[in-house]
Design an enzyme around this catalytic site. Structure first.
Site, PDB file in Angstrom:
ATOM      1  N   ASP A  13       0.814  -1.222   0.000  1.00 50.31           N
ATOM      2  CA  ASP A  13       0.000   0.000   0.000  1.00 50.31           C
ATOM      3  C   ASP A  13       0.842   1.265   0.000  1.00 50.31           C
ATOM      4  O   ASP A  13       0.431   2.302   0.518  1.00 50.31           O
ATOM      5  CB  ASP A  13      -0.961   0.027   1.214  1.00 50.31           C
ATOM      6  N   LYS A  16       2.295   2.224  -5.186  1.00 48.17           N
ATOM      7  CA  LYS A  16       3.016   1.770  -6.397  1.00 48.17           C
ATOM      8  C   LYS A  16       2.228   2.069  -7.669  1.00 48.17           C
ATOM      9  O   LYS A  16       2.778   2.489  -8.673  1.00 48.17           O
ATOM     10  CB  LYS A  16       3.296   0.261  -6.305  1.00 48.17           C
ATOM     11  N   GLY A  40      -4.122  -4.149  -4.474  1.00 47.27           N
ATOM     12  CA  GLY A  40      -5.070  -3.135  -4.929  1.00 47.27           C
ATOM     13  C   GLY A  40      -4.268  -1.905  -5.291  1.00 47.27           C
ATOM     14  O   GLY A  40      -3.780  -1.204  -4.403  1.00 47.27           O
TER      15      GLY A  40
END
Ligand code: IMP
Length: 423
Positions: A13, A16, A40
């Site tokens: 998280d 990226k 995600g």
């Protein structure tokens, strides 16, 4: 031409997706090398937020080819949903999204096994995203898995049936109740496979190595973060793949001597979702402020992320393991408003002060020492150039550069593509 890598240096998280999106214009090919729909990757541009799970973050640029590498695990059900989201935004992926035949498939029963395994662990649970990642990689290394290329065989459904049958027997070994409707899950899976088969399957290692020889530029995109690496992360509270630089070699079939720059992405503070040790975790107002201002909720599961100060001991470890050549600091804007900022510069471990990441970093083994920095009040989110950044932020960045020995080339000051300051 060398292949550049982009990976997360913390517990995932880090942002990226945004940086791949920003850098894509410099590359011909973006290639995802590990993980699956547990990831995600959030991208925000033109006022719209997009979340990608398996598809490389270059998909929104017309010029880039996007490769899902052999190291990735694909759930056809989630993949289909991702494609449908792209359809909604009129993104054409028919010719620029290529899938490795050697990527493994997540079957519905992998997800059930993940759920059964987690439930049976009770308090010791990993906090998995329950996307079937662990069981799929177990089947891969156990030499039982199904691969994308199998879908081109006439008897692929027989293989699917026999693996599913095996999984159902394995489910019985867990002493837990998992409710499911196999017919429904299977119907969804078959629909997903149908959609997946409309895409181009390739021998991605051959494709990428030919591209290198032709002088094409490639950016390898990692998922999760270095501290979730199966070998170098905070085991067993990790994911089931190599999230570090070496994973790009095995996950794409690219030799180590082809690697050029390694872009290491980190947040100006630290977050973690799921269970496991987190030495700089905050349980006070400061942590709550980071969570609130930084909107720290998982892009895949929506779970609140745990927040804490930047851990330089862990960051230096990740820089070494990955051979990072350029750092990119995300969410600097979230730290605006704190009077004092802290960076963890050493641990107390077995009666000694140490500055490397030891085998055990649980609270009973490790306590942290901080270096303090003056905060800044300025709103960074409208800033567009490095010379607008407040001096206290520059001091914070300079300290990180000095300690890691690596330059911070990007300071991100908001989620939008435009809120990116190059240094
Ligand atoms: P799994 O890979 O879904 O089994 O999850 C294993 C651990 O990695 C859990 O603590 C998850 O919360 C964490 N994890 C997996 N993927 C991500 C990610 O993309 N971002 C952050 N944490 C992740």
């Amino acid at each position: 031409m060398a292949v550049d890598l982009l990976l997360g240096l913390q517990w995932g998280d880090e942002g990226k997706g945004k940086i791949v999106d920003v850098l894509t214009r410099n590359y011909d090919i973006i290639a995802r090398f590990q993980g699956g729909p547990n990831a995600g990757h959030t991208l925000i541009f033109d006022g719209t937020k997009h979340v990608l799970h398996t598809i490389p973050s270059g998909i929104f640029h017309k010029t880039a080819l996007n490769v899902v590498g052999n190291g990735v695990v694909i759930d056809p059900v989630i993949f289909k949903k991702e494609l449908e989201n792209l359809d909604k935004h009129n993104i054409d992926y028919t010719s620029n999204l290529l899938i490795s035949r050697k990527a493994h498939l997540i079957l519905p029963t992998h997800r059930l096994l993940d759920a059964a395994s987690e439930t049976s662990k009770g308090k010791a649970k990993i906090g998995s995203t329950l996307k079937g990642i662990g069981p799929t990689y177990m089947d891969k290394t156990g030499r039982n898995g199904m691969r994308v290329g199998d879908l081109e065989l006439d008897n692929w459904k027989e293989r699917y049936d026999s693996l599913t049958e095996k999984h159902l027997k394995m489910l019985n070994f867990f002493d837990v109740q998992i409710d499911y409707d196999l017919k429904e899950l299977e119907a969804e899976f078959l629909n997903g496979v149908k959609k997946l088969k409309t895409l181009q399957f390739i021998d991605s290692e051959e494709f990428l190595n030919s591209a290198i020889k032709e002088g094409k530029s490639i950016l390898a995109e990692g998922a999760q973060g270095s501290l979730l690496d199966i070998d170098f992360g905070t085991y067993p509270f990790v994911t089931s793949s190599n999230t570090t630089a070496a994973g790009a070699c095995t996950g794409l079939g690219i030799a180590p001597n082809r690697i050029g720059d390694v872009f290491g992405i980190f947040k100006a503070y630290t977050t973690r979702v799921g269970s496991g040790p987190f030495p700089t975790e905050l349980f006070d107002e400061d942590g709550a402020t980071m969570a609130k201002v930084g909107h720290e909720f998982g892009a895949t599961t929506g779970r609140p992320r745990r927040c804490g100060w930047l851990d330089l001991v862990a960051l230096k470890y990740a820089v070494d393991v990955n051979g990072v050549t350029q750092l990119m600091m995300m969410k600097g804007d979230v730290l605006s408003g704190f009077n004092t900022l802290k960076i963890c510069t050493s641990y107390n471990y077995k009666g000694e002060e140490i500055s490397h990441l030891p085998y055990n970093i649980e609270p009973e083994n490790v306590s942290v020492n901080y270096t303090e920095f003056k905060g800044w009040k300025d709103d960074l989110t409208k800033m567009t150039s490095a010379n607008e950044l407040p001096q206290n932020l520059m001091d914070y960045v300079a300290f990180i550069e000095k300690e890691t020995g690596v330059p911070v080339k990007i300071v991100s000051v908001g989620p939008d593509r435009k809120q990116t300051i190059l240094r």
